[in-house]
Design an enzyme around this catalytic site. Structure first.
Site, short mmCIF file in Angstrom:
data_model
loop_
_atom_site.label_atom_id
_atom_site.label_comp_id
_atom_site.label_asym_id
_atom_site.label_seq_id
_atom_site.Cartn_x
_atom_site.Cartn_y
_atom_site.Cartn_z
N CYS A 1 6.52 5.73 3.88
CA CYS A 1 5.22 5.11 3.56
C CYS A 1 4.51 5.83 2.41
O CYS A 1 3.54 5.31 1.87
CB CYS A 1 4.33 5.08 4.79
SG CYS A 1 4.98 4.02 6.09
N HIS B 1 -1.25 -10.62 -1.23
CA HIS B 1 -0.44 -10.30 -2.41
C HIS B 1 -1.16 -9.34 -3.35
O HIS B 1 -1.11 -9.48 -4.57
CB HIS B 1 0.01 -11.58 -3.13
CG HIS B 1 1.05 -12.32 -2.37
ND1 HIS B 1 0.73 -13.21 -1.36
CD2 HIS B 1 2.40 -12.29 -2.44
CE1 HIS B 1 1.86 -13.70 -0.86
NE2 HIS B 1 2.88 -13.15 -1.49
N HIS C 1 4.96 0.24 -0.80
CA HIS C 1 5.75 -0.54 0.15
C HIS C 1 4.85 -1.65 0.69
O HIS C 1 3.63 -1.56 0.59
CB HIS C 1 6.31 0.34 1.29
CG HIS C 1 5.27 0.84 2.24
ND1 HIS C 1 4.44 1.90 1.93
CD2 HIS C 1 4.91 0.41 3.46
CE1 HIS C 1 3.62 2.11 2.95
NE2 HIS C 1 3.88 1.22 3.90
N GLU D 1 0.63 -4.60 11.60
CA GLU D 1 1.28 -4.13 10.37
C GLU D 1 2.75 -4.55 10.39
O GLU D 1 3.32 -4.93 9.38
CB GLU D 1 1.15 -2.61 10.26
CG GLU D 1 1.72 -2.05 9.00
CD GLU D 1 1.54 -0.55 8.92
OE1 GLU D 1 0.58 -0.12 8.27
OE2 GLU D 1 2.37 0.17 9.50
N HIS E 1 3.90 -5.02 3.58
CA HIS E 1 3.90 -5.51 4.95
C HIS E 1 3.55 -6.98 4.96
O HIS E 1 2.82 -7.47 4.10
CB HIS E 1 2.89 -4.76 5.82
CG HIS E 1 3.19 -3.32 6.00
ND1 HIS E 1 4.19 -2.86 6.81
CD2 HIS E 1 2.61 -2.22 5.44
CE1 HIS E 1 4.22 -1.53 6.76
NE2 HIS E 1 3.27 -1.12 5.93
N HIS F 1 0.85 -1.19 0.00
CA HIS F 1 0.00 0.00 0.00
C HIS F 1 0.88 1.24 0.00
O HIS F 1 2.11 1.15 0.06
CB HIS F 1 -0.98 0.00 1.18
CG HIS F 1 -0.37 0.28 2.52
ND1 HIS F 1 -1.03 0.95 3.51
CD2 HIS F 1 0.83 -0.02 3.04
CE1 HIS F 1 -0.27 1.04 4.58
NE2 HIS F 1 0.87 0.45 4.32
#
Length: 136
Positions: A33, A80, A39, A125, A41, A14
């Site tokens: 971010c 994904h 990026h 996260e 998580h 995201h």
């Protein structure tokens, strides 16, 4: 009341970016971010339901059924994926972990069997950052 928790895992990308702000303001507020190239998580999702154990099974809810529900309604939609672009239940929302937890709640709450209530969505996260949502 008994509380039952199922843990699931998913990976997703995201970007935190407010389109009404300048690039500089976004970078100031969101740092890395706000990366234009996104990026990712490795999310850890804990779904807790509550209820009274059924007299015939002793279960609040069959955990296999809970796992399938989470996979069908959440994991298949987010794993994904790009959360900003690919997830229908996040469309038009700022893609924070807080909003993701609320979206997951809404996806699951309407599919629980009678007598079972959603108690908490806990979403990690990172190993050091998580949110908890207990409904509205």
């Amino acid at each position: 009341m008994v509380y039952l928790t199922r843990v699931e895992h998913f990976n997703a990308a995201h970007k935190l970016y407010n389109p009404s702000w300048s690039k500089e303001k976004n970078e100031e507020v969101f740092g890395k971010c706000a990366n234009e190239n996104w990026h990712g998580h490795n999310y850890e999702l804990l779904v807790t339901v509550k209820g009274k154990p059924h007299p015939d099974t002793g279960f609040v809810m069959d955990v296999k059924r809970l796992s399938l529900l989470i996979k069908d309604q959440v994991i298949e939609k987010v794993d994904h994926r790009n959360l900003n672009m690919d997830v229908d239940f996040l469309e038009g929302q700022f893609c924070s972990t807080e909003n993701l937890a609320i979206g997951i709640w809404k996806q699951l709450a309407k599919h629980l069997p009678e007598g079972v209530q959603l108690y908490c969505i806990k979403l990690y996260e990172t190993p050091r950052i998580y949110v908890e949502y207990f409904g509205e």
